[in-house]
Scaffold this motif. Sequence first.
Motif, PDB file in Angstrom:
ATOM      1  N   GLU A 110      18.631  -0.371 -36.969  1.00  0.00           N
ATOM      2  CA  GLU A 110      19.037  -1.717 -37.382  1.00  0.00           C
ATOM      3  C   GLU A 110      19.957  -2.360 -36.348  1.00  0.00           C
ATOM      4  O   GLU A 110      19.824  -3.558 -36.056  1.00  0.00           O
ATOM      5  N   SER A 130      17.973  -3.408 -33.320  1.00  0.00           N
ATOM      6  CA  SER A 130      17.247  -4.649 -33.612  1.00  0.00           C
ATOM      7  C   SER A 130      18.175  -5.844 -33.538  1.00  0.00           C
ATOM      8  O   SER A 130      17.812  -6.912 -33.017  1.00  0.00           O
ATOM      9  N   LEU A 131      19.389  -5.682 -34.040  1.00  0.00           N
ATOM     10  CA  LEU A 131      20.368  -6.775 -33.987  1.00  0.00           C
ATOM     11  C   LEU A 131      20.727  -7.123 -32.548  1.00  0.00           C
ATOM     12  O   LEU A 131      20.790  -8.305 -32.178  1.00  0.00           O
ATOM     13  N   LYS A 185      24.419  -9.595 -41.241  1.00  0.00           N
ATOM     14  CA  LYS A 185      23.838  -9.171 -39.965  1.00  0.00           C
ATOM     15  C   LYS A 185      23.980  -7.671 -39.757  1.00  0.00           C
ATOM     16  O   LYS A 185      23.082  -7.025 -39.220  1.00  0.00           O
ATOM     17  N   VAL A 186      25.124  -7.121 -40.163  1.00  0.00           N
ATOM     18  CA  VAL A 186      25.400  -5.707 -39.900  1.00  0.00           C
ATOM     19  C   VAL A 186      25.136  -4.831 -41.122  1.00  0.00           C
ATOM     20  O   VAL A 186      25.459  -3.639 -41.119  1.00  0.00           O
ATOM     21  N   ARG A 217      18.071  -9.142 -30.959  1.00  0.00           N
ATOM     22  CA  ARG A 217      18.098 -10.539 -31.421  1.00  0.00           C
ATOM     23  C   ARG A 217      19.211 -11.317 -30.726  1.00  0.00           C
ATOM     24  O   ARG A 217      19.024 -12.491 -30.369  1.00  0.00           O
TER      25      ARG A 217
END
Length: 324
Positions: A174, A177-178, A123-124, A181
């Motif tokens: 990024e 975006s996480l 995820k990261v 989500r």
Amino acid sequence: MMIDTAELTKTFHGRGGCRGITLQVPEGCIFGLLGPNGAGKSTFVKMLAGLHRPDSGRATILGQPLGRPEARRKLGYLPELFRYPDWLTPAEVLRFHGRLGGLRASDTRTPAFRSRVRDTLEKVGLSDVADRRVGGFSKGMQQRLGLAVALLLDPELVILDEPASALDPVGRYEIRSLLKRLRDQGVTVFLNTHLLEDVEDLCDEAAFLHKGELLAAGPLRTLIGGAGGSGPNWRFRLGGWLPETWDELNSDLGVQSFRLRLAEQNDAGDALLTACVTDPEQAGYLCSLFVRSGLTLFESGPERYSLEAWFLRMTESRHGGDPK
């Protein structure tokens, strides 16, 4: 409410910190905490995370009184300043924090937990370095690992203190975006950051602290007067403007009152008008009126205000020394 505070106060020998903070954070949103250096933001965040004991006031986290273990189990926290032992790998860091989060040693050796670690590191953006020593990590990689720790146990509330401070533009994109989500999955994100563009892109609501006091809180577009959406002021960029145009428009408006104002005009006949309208339909009526009057309509849309301008206005309105 995911976070609910009333008159929450913490000072250091009567100075600094924050005072009388009453704030509500709804469930399932991204909430931004803003303010200049020394405004008391980190003190407030540390009270929410259980690292500072309030002097007075009350607060609940996930419906539980501040500091209750039941709430902490559903809370993920990324501190502003942290450092993991250089000799550990990211996988080992996550196993250690799994134990701190209440898992038994045997639980952290199961295939299910190993899968959770892999998924969290993916995820990261650290899945490729899961077995590298943390001592060789850049600041940005360290920051990603801290975020992985905060997300490891599927929290319902994530409190992030400057999560993108060490990331490059790609990394910030990024992480944004996480976080979006996570919000879409129902996770509430409380974001303390100096990066105003991240707040504009991410946050549904925000609060502004200055000199330890809460000056404003609410939906972001309401706070800054329509950023990201329509507000009461509408802009029209026009061509073909003549000295007599203003009288013709006033005659055509009749009893309609839009508080139409000429904001700019140049010798080439270009003009910028603003109007206070109650809804987009009124703006549409004005567009048709301009065209019928022989003007060229180049642009029409709600006025947008930058978060930076709002931030500076809020700071300058309370200019003075800040608490530590």
